[in-house]
Design a protein around this motif. Sequence first.
Motif, PDB file in Angstrom:
ATOM      1  N   TYR A  64      93.772 151.624  26.389  1.00  0.00           N
ATOM      2  CA  TYR A  64      93.998 151.331  24.838  1.00  0.00           C
ATOM      3  C   TYR A  64      94.149 152.324  23.920  1.00  0.00           C
ATOM      4  N   ALA A  65      93.382 153.436  23.980  1.00  0.00           N
ATOM      5  CA  ALA A  65      93.854 154.709  23.169  1.00  0.00           C
ATOM      6  C   ALA A  65      94.898 155.464  23.576  1.00  0.00           C
ATOM      7  N   LEU A  68      96.428 149.614  33.483  1.00  0.00           N
ATOM      8  CA  LEU A  68      96.052 148.702  32.483  1.00  0.00           C
ATOM      9  C   LEU A  68      97.076 149.356  31.047  1.00  0.00           C
ATOM     10  N   ARG A  69      97.085 150.820  30.997  1.00  0.00           N
ATOM     11  CA  ARG A  69      98.004 151.434  29.920  1.00  0.00           C
ATOM     12  C   ARG A  69      99.347 150.859  30.160  1.00  0.00           C
ATOM     13  N   SER A  70      99.750 150.843  31.269  1.00  0.00           N
ATOM     14  CA  SER A  70     101.360 150.186  31.615  1.00  0.00           C
ATOM     15  C   SER A  70     101.554 148.644  30.908  1.00  0.00           C
ATOM     16  N   PHE A  71     100.513 147.978  30.959  1.00  0.00           N
ATOM     17  CA  PHE A  71     100.467 146.378  30.384  1.00  0.00           C
ATOM     18  C   PHE A  71     100.162 146.521  28.899  1.00  0.00           C
ATOM     19  N   PHE A  72      99.501 147.432  28.422  1.00  0.00           N
ATOM     20  CA  PHE A  72      99.049 147.418  27.186  1.00  0.00           C
ATOM     21  C   PHE A  72     100.268 147.881  26.167  1.00  0.00           C
ATOM     22  N   ILE A  73     101.035 149.066  26.863  1.00  0.00           N
ATOM     23  CA  ILE A  73     102.372 149.456  26.083  1.00  0.00           C
ATOM     24  C   ILE A  73     103.081 148.142  25.741  1.00  0.00           C
ATOM     25  N   GLY A 106      99.695 140.092  37.808  1.00  0.00           N
ATOM     26  CA  GLY A 106      99.131 141.323  37.127  1.00  0.00           C
ATOM     27  C   GLY A 106     100.101 142.516  37.463  1.00  0.00           C
ATOM     28  N   LEU A 107     100.159 142.914  38.620  1.00  0.00           N
ATOM     29  CA  LEU A 107     100.865 144.177  39.010  1.00  0.00           C
ATOM     30  C   LEU A 107     102.249 144.337  38.516  1.00  0.00           C
ATOM     31  N   ILE A 142     106.547 146.071  35.037  1.00  0.00           N
ATOM     32  CA  ILE A 142     107.706 145.843  34.173  1.00  0.00           C
ATOM     33  C   ILE A 142     107.592 146.427  32.841  1.00  0.00           C
ATOM     34  N   LYS A 143     106.276 146.014  32.091  1.00  0.00           N
ATOM     35  CA  LYS A 143     106.319 146.403  30.850  1.00  0.00           C
ATOM     36  C   LYS A 143     106.114 147.897  30.518  1.00  0.00           C
TER      37      LYS A 143
END
Length: 275
Positions: free
Chosen positions: A92-93, A156-161, A267-268, A273-274
């Motif tokens: 997240y950070a 997780l970071r790639s999804f949060f972006i 999830g992967l 993609i994001k």
Amino acid sequence: MKNKPFEIVSRHFFLFCVFLFAVGPLVLLLMNAFKPKEEFLTSPFGLPSKITFENMVAAWTEGAYGQAFINSLLVGVATIIIVCISGGFAAYALSKYEFKGQNAIMAFLLLTMSVPMGLFLVPLFYVWQNLHLMDSLVGLIIIYSGIFLPFNIFLLRSFFIGIPKELLESARVDGCNELQVFMKLMIPLSKPVFLTVALLVGLWTWNEFFFANAFIQSDELRTVSTKYLAFVGSFSSDWSKVSAAGLISTLPMVVLYLFLQRQFIEGLTEGSIKG
């Protein structure tokens, strides 16, 4: 049209060979686990003439797999909780804030992912001895958390972006602090990737052998992967029991993956993609 069946076979022949390579050992393990011992000696690759559960019961009791399952579950659940919580905050950070040293942290995480884990064995062994964490499930949990965090932080970071910052700003305008934004907004929106992280970490901890074998010496603290090695050494002359022990060791994770494979793949792919 006459060559169509041949084209289909030739096109899928390689995939069929890969399928046999992947599934064949599991099928052979399944057949031999339920095959009588005397029949295994005469026909190790044949189908069992009758199904018997004696091997499974004997392997479970004689190998003390009940305690090994509890140990693996404790280690897996604790590692999943640590990785999801600490990895979620770190991701997240790194995805929603810009601060000094951010690129250095990302480079450090990438470096830890590229270094073979075996290089840390000797220094970890020395440090763990001085901290009295040898032959301890807590020490193993700490090692696993450190090993699995970098990759899952990136995931997780790639999804949060991909989550719009406008949503976070609107939550802050409504009076939410940063912890509330993360707990009430980021986590509900990121359930697929958190489930993927939990499944990945669960599979890794269940199957991990190198560090579990090096840092756990007591038989009552052994995890499933190391318990199987001890079982093979004790019952190497009875391959029916060995096959049953192998099935006991692998079946839970196979079943878990089959039930959650859609969420795992979603999830992967969403994270990649994001990102």
